[in-house]
Design a protein around this motif. Structure first.
Motif, PDB file in Angstrom:
ATOM      1  N   GLY A  20       8.495  -8.984 -15.111  1.00  0.00           N
ATOM      2  CA  GLY A  20       8.089  -8.444 -16.335  1.00  0.00           C
ATOM      3  C   GLY A  20       6.891  -7.143 -16.208  1.00  0.00           C
ATOM      4  N   ARG A  21       5.821  -7.223 -16.994  1.00  0.00           N
ATOM      5  CA  ARG A  21       4.794  -5.983 -17.166  1.00  0.00           C
ATOM      6  C   ARG A  21       4.411  -5.599 -15.702  1.00  0.00           C
ATOM      7  N   LEU A  22       3.878  -6.852 -14.878  1.00  0.00           N
ATOM      8  CA  LEU A  22       3.411  -6.270 -13.299  1.00  0.00           C
ATOM      9  C   LEU A  22       4.360  -5.851 -12.518  1.00  0.00           C
ATOM     10  N   SER A  23       5.547  -5.941 -12.853  1.00  0.00           N
ATOM     11  CA  SER A  23       6.360  -5.262 -11.799  1.00  0.00           C
ATOM     12  C   SER A  23       6.520  -3.861 -11.956  1.00  0.00           C
ATOM     13  N   TYR A  24       6.499  -3.390 -13.277  1.00  0.00           N
ATOM     14  CA  TYR A  24       6.367  -1.992 -13.525  1.00  0.00           C
ATOM     15  C   TYR A  24       5.022  -1.377 -13.083  1.00  0.00           C
ATOM     16  N   GLU A  25       4.014  -2.012 -13.418  1.00  0.00           N
ATOM     17  CA  GLU A  25       2.721  -1.670 -12.992  1.00  0.00           C
ATOM     18  C   GLU A  25       2.867  -1.493 -11.463  1.00  0.00           C
ATOM     19  N   ALA A  26       3.355  -2.575 -10.906  1.00  0.00           N
ATOM     20  CA  ALA A  26       3.370  -2.646  -9.135  1.00  0.00           C
ATOM     21  C   ALA A  26       3.982  -1.501  -8.579  1.00  0.00           C
ATOM     22  N   LEU A  27       5.002  -1.198  -9.260  1.00  0.00           N
ATOM     23  CA  LEU A  27       6.173   0.082  -9.043  1.00  0.00           C
ATOM     24  C   LEU A  27       5.060   1.335  -8.878  1.00  0.00           C
ATOM     25  N   LEU A  28       4.720   1.674 -10.176  1.00  0.00           N
ATOM     26  CA  LEU A  28       3.633   2.740 -10.215  1.00  0.00           C
ATOM     27  C   LEU A  28       2.527   2.592  -9.552  1.00  0.00           C
ATOM     28  N   PHE A  29       1.938   1.650  -9.225  1.00  0.00           N
ATOM     29  CA  PHE A  29       0.971   1.571  -8.123  1.00  0.00           C
ATOM     30  C   PHE A  29       1.328   1.999  -6.794  1.00  0.00           C
ATOM     31  N   ALA A  30       2.456   1.672  -6.334  1.00  0.00           N
ATOM     32  CA  ALA A  30       2.998   1.946  -4.962  1.00  0.00           C
ATOM     33  C   ALA A  30       3.238   3.424  -5.071  1.00  0.00           C
ATOM     34  N   ALA A  31       3.901   4.014  -6.004  1.00  0.00           N
ATOM     35  CA  ALA A  31       4.044   5.600  -6.303  1.00  0.00           C
ATOM     36  C   ALA A  31       3.088   6.160  -6.150  1.00  0.00           C
ATOM     37  N   SER A  32       1.924   5.562  -6.659  1.00  0.00           N
ATOM     38  CA  SER A  32       0.530   6.496  -6.623  1.00  0.00           C
ATOM     39  C   SER A  32      -0.059   6.620  -5.421  1.00  0.00           C
ATOM     40  N   LEU A  33       0.167   5.565  -4.937  1.00  0.00           N
ATOM     41  CA  LEU A  33      -0.381   5.251  -3.322  1.00  0.00           C
ATOM     42  C   LEU A  33       0.227   6.284  -2.609  1.00  0.00           C
ATOM     43  N   ARG A  34       1.664   6.466  -2.535  1.00  0.00           N
ATOM     44  CA  ARG A  34       2.283   7.315  -1.577  1.00  0.00           C
ATOM     45  C   ARG A  34       2.255   8.554  -1.963  1.00  0.00           C
ATOM     46  N   ALA A  35       2.311   8.839  -3.399  1.00  0.00           N
ATOM     47  CA  ALA A  35       1.845  10.290  -3.685  1.00  0.00           C
ATOM     48  C   ALA A  35       0.361  10.831  -3.366  1.00  0.00           C
ATOM     49  N   CYS A  36      -0.685   9.828  -3.499  1.00  0.00           N
ATOM     50  CA  CYS A  36      -1.848  10.628  -3.672  1.00  0.00           C
ATOM     51  C   CYS A  36      -2.720  10.178  -2.174  1.00  0.00           C
ATOM     52  N   SER A  37      -2.016   9.265  -1.508  1.00  0.00           N
ATOM     53  CA  SER A  37      -2.668   8.834  -0.149  1.00  0.00           C
ATOM     54  C   SER A  37      -1.711   8.878   0.877  1.00  0.00           C
ATOM     55  N   PRO A  38      -1.080  10.031   1.462  1.00  0.00           N
ATOM     56  CA  PRO A  38       0.037  10.047   2.226  1.00  0.00           C
ATOM     57  C   PRO A  38      -0.313   9.561   3.777  1.00  0.00           C
ATOM     58  N   ASP A  39      -1.510   9.427   3.912  1.00  0.00           N
ATOM     59  CA  ASP A  39      -2.214   9.246   5.296  1.00  0.00           C
ATOM     60  C   ASP A  39      -2.457   7.902   5.424  1.00  0.00           C
ATOM     61  N   PHE A  40      -2.509   6.926   4.380  1.00  0.00           N
ATOM     62  CA  PHE A  40      -2.599   5.616   4.348  1.00  0.00           C
ATOM     63  C   PHE A  40      -1.644   5.024   5.361  1.00  0.00           C
ATOM     64  N   ASN A  41      -2.059   4.361   6.533  1.00  0.00           N
ATOM     65  CA  ASN A  41      -1.047   3.700   7.465  1.00  0.00           C
ATOM     66  C   ASN A  41      -1.181   2.368   7.694  1.00  0.00           C
ATOM     67  N   GLY A  42      -1.725   1.661   6.657  1.00  0.00           N
ATOM     68  CA  GLY A  42      -1.929   0.174   6.805  1.00  0.00           C
ATOM     69  C   GLY A  42      -0.496  -0.475   5.870  1.00  0.00           C
ATOM     70  N   ARG A  43      -0.573  -1.595   5.784  1.00  0.00           N
ATOM     71  CA  ARG A  43       0.662  -2.164   5.027  1.00  0.00           C
ATOM     72  C   ARG A  43       0.312  -2.179   3.391  1.00  0.00           C
ATOM     73  N   LEU A  44       1.295  -2.143   2.791  1.00  0.00           N
ATOM     74  CA  LEU A  44       1.137  -2.117   1.230  1.00  0.00           C
ATOM     75  C   LEU A  44       2.104  -3.638   0.826  1.00  0.00           C
ATOM     76  N   ILE A  45       1.261  -4.443   0.499  1.00  0.00           N
ATOM     77  CA  ILE A  45       2.027  -5.841   0.427  1.00  0.00           C
ATOM     78  C   ILE A  45       1.887  -6.148  -1.113  1.00  0.00           C
ATOM     79  N   LEU A  46       2.968  -6.521  -1.741  1.00  0.00           N
ATOM     80  CA  LEU A  46       3.191  -7.058  -3.122  1.00  0.00           C
ATOM     81  C   LEU A  46       3.435  -8.422  -2.959  1.00  0.00           C
ATOM     82  N   ALA A  47       2.307  -9.102  -3.167  1.00  0.00           N
ATOM     83  CA  ALA A  47       2.487 -10.744  -3.172  1.00  0.00           C
ATOM     84  C   ALA A  47       3.215 -11.072  -4.397  1.00  0.00           C
ATOM     85  N   THR A  48       4.125 -11.944  -4.467  1.00  0.00           N
ATOM     86  CA  THR A  48       4.951 -12.565  -5.640  1.00  0.00           C
ATOM     87  C   THR A  48       4.648 -13.907  -5.753  1.00  0.00           C
ATOM     88  N   PRO A  49       4.416 -14.598  -6.596  1.00  0.00           N
ATOM     89  CA  PRO A  49       4.411 -15.982  -6.708  1.00  0.00           C
ATOM     90  C   PRO A  49       5.958 -16.550  -6.738  1.00  0.00           C
TER      91      PRO A  49
END
Length: 334
Positions: A20-49
């Motif tokens: 639902g809603r959080l899945s679209y927000e999570a996608l936008l979050f991930a896209a924003s991280l990759r677009a605005c912070s290309p030097d981030f070299n840690g793991r991006l972890i999406l925890a889903t129950p």
């Protein structure tokens, strides 16, 4: 973790993603991280129950188009079992998921309704002094006429867990005022080890819920339980409100927008421009427009109509007033 944690240490970023809603927000979050912070070299972890007895409807992130897009953005999907909260208190996901993040590796948790708008690797985190979002209002507690005030309520919680109450106070704020006490929005928080942090967060939250101090009688725990326990956790690890210099998170590097109408109503021109640029690529647009608020606000221009209702330099003082104006103009979407 020892005391030799240095600012600039590599860290992981974690958010909760559900159907639902959080899945679209999570996608936008991930896209924003990759677009605005290309030097981030840690793991991006999406925890889903995972689905289970504590959920009324299956919560697991499972939309194939969203999962494909997240793979393209190099996000890791981490399913976890809900053992304590579930449908009755979905905010508890952010507590439960911490037990499943990489042990001993510094972490930053963000709510999914957040945009990364700058380089997160430049944020001067000191993971040995945890902190959390100060973008909040005095939502809890609400002292009753005959009960204890802010001091009595908060002191009962620090006493319950053997924590030093006096050292948590901001003595520049007046007695009886909510900001004298540590209080955070749980929209972001960070620490040195997610499992240690999470175990304490879970212990405090369950103990408050199941064995409430007498001073809290008459107080509402839902939806505030995570925000009641969080200051105690942060204080217990030696962190506080002053542990991260202001202007970074909830500032130049991230924006906890909460809803798309609120984003267009009150955030800066730079945040609006970042959102529209991040959401522009066709491969992303095809997926994101499956969520009505993004489709109408971002792609069909309703966001500009919301923005025109407000002077961003002179906004109504309370968020509820902003919401009411948007609703009265037929532009509220959630």
């Amino acid at each position: 973790m020892g005391g030799d944690m240095k600012m600039g240490t590599s860290f992981n970023i974690a958010i909760v993603a559900q159907a639902g809603r959080l899945s679209y927000e999570a996608l936008l979050f991930a896209a924003s991280l990759r677009a605005c912070s290309p030097d981030f070299n840690g793991r991006l972890i999406l925890a889903t129950p995972k689905d289970g007895p504590l959920w009324e409807r299956e919560p697991t992130l499972r939309n194939p188009a969203i999962l494909d897009a997240l793979t393209r953005l190099e996000a890791e999907i981490l399913p976890f079992d809900s053992t304590t909260f579930g449908s009755d208190y979905p905010y508890g996901n952010k507590i439960e998921m911490l037990a499943h993040l990489p042990e001993g590796e510094p972490f930053v948790f963000f709510d999914s309704d957040t945009l990364i708008t700058g380089d997160v690797t430049k944020v001067p985190f000191d993971f040995d002094r945890p902190s959390a979002s100060l973008r909040r209002e005095g939502t809890w507690p609400k002292p009753t006429l005959y009960g204890p005030g802010h001091t009595g309520i908060w002191k009962s919680l620090y006493d319950k867990f053997g924590l030093d109450f006096d050292s948590s106070l901001d003595l520049t704020q007046p007695e009886g005022y909510w900001q004298r006490h540590l209080y955070f929005n749980a929209g972001f928080f960070y620490g040195a080890c997610p499992r240690e942090f999470g175990a304490r967060f879970m212990h405090y939250a369950r103990a408050i819920r199941d064995d409430m101090p007498d001073a809290l009688i008459g107080q509402t725990l839902d939806p505030w339980l995570d925000q009641i326990a969080l200051p105690l956790v942060i204080h217990s690890f030696g962190g506080g409100a002053d542990a991260l210099e202001p202007g970074w998170l909830d500032g130049q590097t991230s924006c906890h927008y909460r809803t798309f109408p609120l984003l267009y109503a009150r955030e800066s021109d730079a945040v609006v421009a970042a959102l529209e640029e991040i959401a522009a690529p066709n491969w992303l647009k095809k997926v994101l427009k499956g969520y009505e608020p993004i489709k109408r606000m971002v792609y069909q221009g309703k966001g500009a109509k919301v923005r025109a209702l407000f002077d961003q330099d002179n906004l109504p003082r309370r968020e509820q007033q902003i919401r009411n104006r948007i609703k009265s103009n037929g532009l509220w979407l959630r």
